[in-house]
Design an enzyme around this catalytic site. Structure first.
Site, PDB file in Angstrom:
ATOM      1  CG  HIS A  82      -1.671  -1.655   1.884  1.00 20.59           C
ATOM      2  ND1 HIS A  82      -1.658  -2.453   1.791  1.00 20.59           N
ATOM      3  CD2 HIS A  82      -2.871  -1.526   1.400  1.00 20.59           C
ATOM      4  CE1 HIS A  82      -2.446  -3.025   1.698  1.00 20.59           C
ATOM      5  NE2 HIS A  82      -3.347  -2.714   1.284  1.00 20.59           N
ATOM      6  CG  HIS A 120      -6.214   2.059  -0.033  1.00 21.28           C
ATOM      7  ND1 HIS A 120      -5.819   2.606   0.746  1.00 21.28           N
ATOM      8  CD2 HIS A 120      -6.416   0.343  -0.070  1.00 21.28           C
ATOM      9  CE1 HIS A 120      -6.106   1.904   1.392  1.00 21.28           C
ATOM     10  NE2 HIS A 120      -6.257   0.317   1.347  1.00 21.28           N
ATOM     11  CD  GLU A 164     -19.074  -6.389  25.684  1.00 14.55           C
ATOM     12  OE1 GLU A 164     -20.259  -6.604  26.691  1.00 14.55           O
ATOM     13  OE2 GLU A 164     -19.430  -5.801  24.687  1.00 14.55           O
ATOM     14  CG  HIS A 217     -27.403 -13.247  27.762  1.00 12.04           C
ATOM     15  ND1 HIS A 217     -27.800 -13.084  26.763  1.00 12.04           N
ATOM     16  CD2 HIS A 217     -26.532 -11.958  28.913  1.00 12.04           C
ATOM     17  CE1 HIS A 217     -27.802 -11.780  26.838  1.00 12.04           C
ATOM     18  NE2 HIS A 217     -27.315 -11.974  27.969  1.00 12.04           N
TER      19      HIS A 217
END
Length: 685
Positions: free
Chosen positions: A29, A264, A418, A480
């Site tokens: 890149h 890019h 999280e 869960h």
């Protein structure tokens, strides 16, 4: 600040090196390095404090390349300033076993702080690095001894700003008022798909101001070196806010494709490189050329950095005369060693002790060792009361101005973040003075899978306290209840997954996790109470798997983890009393550690000649490496009282006995039954 023609030559050298290396590799890149070369030069030449001869100096400024695909920018800088990265290493860019891999990897390349590439992770790591600096300074700095005062600088791109993990981490950074964090946004308005106006039109400036950041803008990041320097200086002056510098650049500056997505992620064509070199005053027929005056400019800065470290070392020596305990503590931490005798604080148990949930057993371990290991810094993703991760008397890590805690505090309120927590812990661990742990439900560690993977790849020591580890959490139901989670993370190289069955195994899990300097750990813990098992010892459990219950001339071996081990013990009684069948029980709290044991030991635990059955209320995938048959849960769970849920899926003594009998019957006519351990070793050979 004053810039000369040599400064511009250094900038163009970075651009040409990026073009040469990506072309030589036919991969990479070039766009971001060519666009960010000016700010990279200004930062490293005028602001960064570092010593290439000692990349591990604790008070160095940290640099994170969050847009890691632009790593030729960083490799060029490391080479120019004299790190152990030669011009031949640049020529080996993206080749096997080189120290210049396709994205920055900590431990592979001197001067690379954290492993980046997956977008958004690096800026989140940078938040952790900044938190670690703030904490370490609060603990060790004394009047007249500002030992720890480094900055964390981070380059990031539009992709990093789109990723949700960066939003989580940067939101927390604003709350924590991390004035030592300076992020520089490569605002080139290009991603792989093209112009950002196709998908990313929000007002980033207002978003970050809402997070509590200072936001500065440099309109011409291609030429305005003075403006870049002024922005960085202003960022340093604000002590109670992190800073985002919006740097407007042209991707692939100087290329015929500049400003387009074509530059890019693809090397420049030969004719483009030729005109680029001519434009910047380089010989188009030569490659990987660095003018001597550029080396001289960069090496002068490197020498200044070495002198800064020498001054710091003298200060640290004087510090040791006045504050010997703190001095020795910091030295020990930087070596990665734990305090002598800390393991004596680990609790031990006997079958006479009461049944306790392993999440509670985890809390007991943490409460016993928290003072003995002062570098432990914990936290939870808004589940403190469920994860039981905050020890009594702990002080929160908070900006002093809030009166909620101090930077010396050792408990982080991560909020419902999280993934951000996982990525921040990677930064905390990478700083070198902290061992982080963070709590959430096991199922929600999956939210942070990207960060966990980079923990393993980066070889950092940290601990996930993952409670509510099975259908045993009960009424919250399938949303869960983890099924595939353990299988996922057990498949991850260099990641320990522990699922302890009682108190001694919980202590063993923490012991091995803490002595393993280069491996992250996930400790899966129950919500429901578990009995203390006969035959369970820390010394046995630290081997990852061991014989909990032995029988001579056994008919079958039951192999289990966590909350199912005690049910297997009851199944032994069921098989003996009702079916005259002898069963052994093996507890396997950690596959990864068991796999490191000698083959002879493994075969003593899982021997030839006896059929085996695994029992775990999770996906059975992976158990075939250890047992002949598997009893697990290859479907989602159910909502209800945990005992009813276990009964529904027949994880009861009777249900296990039924499957044990079926296993025996299936294998009874097979001569010379070989342990799966033998099969596994045969496959390896």
């Amino acid at each position: 600040m004053g810039f000369s023609e040599v400064d511009q030559l250094a900038i163009n050298t970075i651009r040409v090196l990026a073009a040469d290396a990506t072309a030589h590799a036919n991969s990479g890149h070039p766009g971001a390095p060519m666009g960010m070369a000016p700010v990279a030069h200004v930062l490293f030449n005028k602001f960064m404090r570092f010593n290439p001869k000692n990349p591990n100096w604790v008070n160095r400024d940290r640099f994170v390349l969050s847009n890691g695909h632009g790593c030729m920018l960083q490799y060029a800088l490391l080479h120019l300033y004299g790190y152990e990265l030669s011009i031949d290493d640049l020529k080996a860019f993206r080749s096997v076993d080189s120290i210049t891999p396709g994205h920055p990897e900590a431990h592979d390349t001197p001067g690379v702080e954290v492993t980046t590439g997956p977008l958004g992770q690096g800026i989140s790591n940078a938040v952790g690095l900044a938190m670690a600096q703030a904490h370490t300074a609060a603990v060790f700095n004394k009047p007249g001894f500002d030992l720890i005062d480094n900055y964390t600088y981070c380059f990031l791109g539009d992709g990093c700003l789109m990723e949700g993990v960066s939003a989580e981490a940067c939101s927390l950074a604003g709350h924590l008022q991390l004035g030592n964090l300076i992020a520089i946004w490569d605002d080139n308005k290009i991603t792989i798909d093209g112009d950002t106006n196709q998908a990313f039109t929000e007002d980033v400036v207002k978003r970050y101001e809402a997070y509590g950041w200072q936001v500065l803008t440099v309109e011409d990041g291609n030429h305005d070196l003075e403006g870049i320097a002024a922005a960085i200086k202003k960022a340093q002056e604000v002590k109670d806010k992190p800073t985002l510098i919006q740097l407007k650049t042209i991707i692939g500056f100087g290329s015929k494709q500049q400003g387009t997505h074509g530059v890019h992620g693809s090397p420049l064509k030969a004719d483009d490189i030729k005109q680029l070199k001519q434009q910047f005053g380089f010989d188009p027929e030569q490659s990987f050329v660095v003018p001597q005056e550029v080396y001289d400019l960069c090496h002068k800065v490197a020498a200044s950095g070495a002198a800064l470290e020498e001054e710091w070392n003298k200060l640290f020596a004087k510090y040791g005369e006045q504050y010997k305990a703190e001095h020795d503590d910091l030295v020990r931490r930087l070596k990665g060693d734990l305090p002598e005798g800390w393991e004596k604080h680990l609790p031990t148990y006997t079958p006479a002790d009461s049944a306790v949930a392993s999440r509670k057993l985890s809390e007991i371990v943490l409460s016993k060792i928290f003072d003995a290991i002062p570098e432990l810094v914990g936290g939870s993703a808004d589940l403190t009361g469920s994860n039981l991760t905050r020890t009594k008397g702990a002080i929160d890590f908070q900006p002093p101005a809030t009166n909620l805690g101090t930077y010396a505090g050792r408990y982080v309120r991560y909020g419902v973040r999280e993934h951000g927590m996982g990525a921040i812990m990677n930064g905390l661990a990478a700083y070198g003075t902290i061992i982080p742990y963070g709590g959430t439900f096991l199922n929600f560690v999956s939210y942070a899978a990207g960060a966990v993977r980079l923990s393993a790849l980066s070889r950092v020591r940290l601990i996930w306290v993952a409670t509510h580890d099975s259908i045993g959490l009960g009424e919250d139901g399938p949303t869960h209840q983890p099924i595939e989670t353990l299988t996922h993370f057990r498949a991850l190289p260099n990641c320990m997954v522990w699922r302890p069955a009682d108190g001694n195994e919980t202590s063993a899990a923490y012991y091995v996790s803490l002595i393993s300097k280069h491996t992250p750990s996930i400790i899966a813990l129950s919500r429901q109470n578990l009995p203390q098992l006969e035959g369970s010892l820390i010394d046995k459990a630290v081997k990852g798997g061991y014989v909990l219950h032995e029988e001579e001339k056994a008919d079958i071996t039951l192999v289990s983890t966590g909350s199912e081990v005690c049910i297997c013990i009851d199944a032994v009684k069921e098989l003996a009393s009702k079916h005259n069948i002898k069963a052994r029980v093996v507890s396997m709290p950690c596959f990864e550690v068991f796999d490191t044991q000698p083959k002879e030991y493994q075969l003593s635990v899982l021997p030839d000649g006896i059929p085996s059955l695994s029992v775990e209320v999770m996906s059975t995938m992976g158990w075939e490496r250890y047992t002949h048959e598997q009893f697990g849960l290859n479907r989602f769970g159910a909502s209800g009282a945990y005992k009813d849920v276990y009964k529904k899926f027949e994880f009861t003594p009777e249900g296990i006995a039924k499957r044990a009998i079926a296993t025996i019957n299936f294998w009874k006519d097979v001569p010379n039954i070989r342990s799966p351990i033998n099969r596994a070793f045969q496959q390896i050979l």
